[in-house]
Design a protein around this motif. Structure first.
Motif, short mmCIF file in Angstrom:
data_model
loop_
_atom_site.label_atom_id
_atom_site.label_comp_id
_atom_site.label_asym_id
_atom_site.label_seq_id
_atom_site.Cartn_x
_atom_site.Cartn_y
_atom_site.Cartn_z
N PRO C 68 0.84 -1.21 0.00
CA PRO C 68 0.00 0.00 0.00
C PRO C 68 0.87 1.25 0.00
N ASP C 69 1.50 1.56 -1.13
CA ASP C 69 2.47 2.66 -1.19
C ASP C 69 2.48 3.25 -2.60
N PHE C 73 5.41 3.69 -5.51
CA PHE C 73 5.10 2.77 -6.61
C PHE C 73 5.36 1.32 -6.18
N ARG C 75 7.72 0.04 -4.67
CA ARG C 75 9.11 -0.41 -4.80
C ARG C 75 9.90 -0.33 -3.50
N ARG C 76 9.23 0.13 -2.43
CA ARG C 76 9.92 0.25 -1.14
C ARG C 76 9.45 -0.86 -0.21
N GLU C 77 10.41 -1.54 0.37
CA GLU C 77 10.07 -2.55 1.35
C GLU C 77 9.29 -1.93 2.50
N MET C 78 8.20 -2.61 2.94
CA MET C 78 7.44 -2.16 4.11
C MET C 78 7.33 -3.32 5.10
N GLN C 79 7.37 -2.98 6.38
CA GLN C 79 7.29 -4.01 7.42
C GLN C 79 5.85 -4.46 7.64
N LEU C 80 5.38 -5.41 6.86
CA LEU C 80 4.02 -5.93 7.06
C LEU C 80 4.09 -7.33 7.64
#
Lengths: 257, 257, 257, 257
Positions: C68-69, C73, C75-80
């Motif tokens: 959800p970014d 776009f 392309r960024r790692e997110m801590q889910l």
């Protein structure tokens, strides 16, 4: 004294990986940049880059705040109260001023975007929100508005400086309003015609409407051009040269008002 | 000279129709408000109201910028480059400064929120983004940071003022870090204990870790309390009274550094 | 039996007024479309149009869910957490299935986007979220994954069908991974080379790494091409023709597995 | 035959860390849940949890799609074309259906939210967007609509099933419309009165307007109650018991139409 005019253009309207327009190509030929502030378009990286680009070209920077509607690119009317408009504008002006301050600049002007511009031009409530935000934030900021608009009147009544805007690449109706974008002849594409219209607007303070009638514009301080078409750079370059050839000085709007 | 301390609290963390915390209840007992700026929480209406509320109570206002992650309330680490962090902070500080300026205030401080605070505390790249934004925007702004953190060091190296922060209602490990929120004993709920810990932190510059060890804090300038629990108002009120009874003066951090 | 392969491409990655790629140009030459679902890109209008376009060209449709970014776009790692990944995928698959159902289609496959694809390829938790969502939603959906990836293993273990993917226009390291996009030679631009590599991958099941080493790919079911470059249409057209000339049948992945 | 009625309630209207209402408290007393789908409220985690909660209580699930306006909680009118409305609805219905499918359920109904509900009730274009989306997605879905509304007529004309809705806790004008929320007497708070009104609506098919006039409702299939007030649980419990005592059977709307 020599006649003078400003050329303004909407810039910084990308978002993240999305790019639109040719900001770097257009910047050398304009004198005022309306920079998107993150609501209808624009994001922190794009805003920083656009402000830097403007600084490099000594182009005056202004805020181009819109409705909080990225999906609709700020082109859809939204039911906001006067106070909601005011706070949305304060937020966006403040954010852009952050980037300007970071490189030693101050904002010159504010020009609402899209549906917000159109609504403010005609409705008291919305224009009061715009004007209230600008006055509380910094009353030296100039508001760009259509001549004879509600926005212009409300801003003048509040003691703010207003720059009257002429759209050189848009067709006008006999009542002085823009021909709707839905109409096939809404956009004037030929560079030569755009120049002719701009020169006439500055010197004679009139424009020829679609039906041939002469429309009185009154004083015009700034000419709006669009930067998001393939031919934009050539058109803006031609416009600037045409104005100079007509012995009109092109400079930021703050030095004209 | 009398000992002095600041009490700071995160406020304005609602969004649109969503309300959290009891800002009006907490405000009378704090001296610095960290106001959410629209990325992890906060919106133009909420920001305007929170700044006005702070002004009414003569509470100093600061920016509480977070990652662009409303869905995660800024509590999820995101991979942002130093420059992306910088521009996200500039945007948020600028936006809040807009509301402050509109009511005649200036920002006192900047305190990153949630995952951004934690990452800046430990990583050079992120802290350089935070510090770069603050320095370029206004180098008199104070940065709130944990003692001995990377953020504190980078800010000091850049010539910025840093306020060292003590979390009175959070348990500490023997290494000086906060006990993770996942641990059942992470939060100190009893008001009496919160006061004891705060007084000790100010006077003795130490805190008792969970294992009973005495942790050296060094100088502490501000005590963070949380405003989003049902008991928050009572706790903050008790804390302020307890500090005053211990002959400690409670005042905004700008007058302590 | 004749050798067979699928060609997949990421499509529908615009957002509102923002357009990227040349979906209409690429569609005639691919057999599977990975359609963005509104989190990293895509919006209801774009999704409806892209599904209709795929239907017209008898291209199989699949979901291309991302983090959800929109700003990054995806392309960024997110801590889910695994559960957050699962629910984000369910949401996006469901939304796209809505548009497919409305025109009488069913989804063929799911291919995570960008950082979510990379993280799922290597991390158990993330791949379990992806696989859990797909299995609960519809266990006939095919998951596109890199050969030898964690995602592929977790999907197979859960009883799902997996299509192994080869990136014809991306350089490979000797360890079988893609050369990072930051490296100047990450992208193979020459159409002739892209065809050669694709044919080799299908027939010999190998790819030549940057250092000249032969990398074993194992079975390959689908070739990924990118549709967002100016030369994309020519490249995809050349690829399809090259594969057919090499006597390889090009058809949707559901008929190969 | 025994009289029958459905009780519906808007649920799952939190977003990320933001929680509203008492979904778990209300669920045992309702028969249909209108679940927010991520545009005006709701997110993947909340949707998954709300669908599971409904399943546990054998409450029928329906989609509660809204305008794409989280900041305004879907309560602000937006200028969307019929096609934009249609695609926004398809997206949201699809997303919710994803969660329902994952736990073995199917959607029972669709009820537009807030400004979208009000606009669809009165405007042909908007209601055609709503109805078009529902019909293309699944023509067995029931649309909840006010009696005598444009939405109800357009849905019936399209061959869809419509459930007529009565707002037991909202005051009515003599013309059959709801008293505006801005009016101090817009909400009926006393549980006893809510029950009386609901029973009367079911048995006599009328409601007493604010001025005492008897308003003819026609057939009513479902009673809407609000779950986001502190007294909601008690009110809904009282309502259900009151209906049963009046010998009215309370069951999901799909078994009434």
């Amino acid at each position: 004294m020599k006649l003078q005019i400003d050329i303004n253009c909407d810039l910084g309207e990308g978002y993240g990986a999305y790019r639109v327009g040719n900001d770097a190509g257009v910047m050398p030929y304009i004198t005022s940049a309306n920079i998107a502030c993150g609501f209808h378009a624009g994001d922190p990286m794009t805003m920083a880059q656009t402000v830097s680009l403007a600084k490099r070209h000594r182009v005056a920077v202004g805020a181009h705040p819109g409705y909080p509607d990225l999906l609709g690119f700020g082109r859809r009317e939204m039911q906001l109260s006067s106070e909601e408009v005011m706070n949305c504008i304060t937020y966006q002006i403040g954010a852009l001023q952050g980037f300007a301050k970071a490189v030693g600049l101050s904002l010159q002007h504010v020009k609402p975007h899209g549906a917000l511009y159109n609504t403010a031009a005609e409705h008291e409530d919305t224009s009061k929100g715009v004007v209230g935000a600008v006055r509380a934030f910094e009353d030296k900021l100039i508001i760009l508005a259509p001549p004879n608009s509600v926005l212009a009147r409300v801003a003048v009544d509040a003691g703010l400086r207003v720059a009257y805007e002429f759209f050189a690449d848009r067709a006008y109706n006999a009542d002085g309003r823009l021909v709707s974008r839905r109409h096939p002849d809404a956009i004037v594409k030929e560079a030569r015609k755009v120049v002719e219209r701009a020169v006439r607007a500055v010197i004679e303070k009139t424009v020829l409407a679609s039906d041939g009638e002469v429309v009185n514009l009154g004083e015009v301080h700034t000419i709006c051009v669009h930067g998001d078409t393939p031919a934009a750079v050539t058109l803006v370059e031609t416009l600037k040269k045409g104005l100079i050839q007509a012995n009109i000085e092109v400079k930021p709007v703050r030095s004209l008002i």
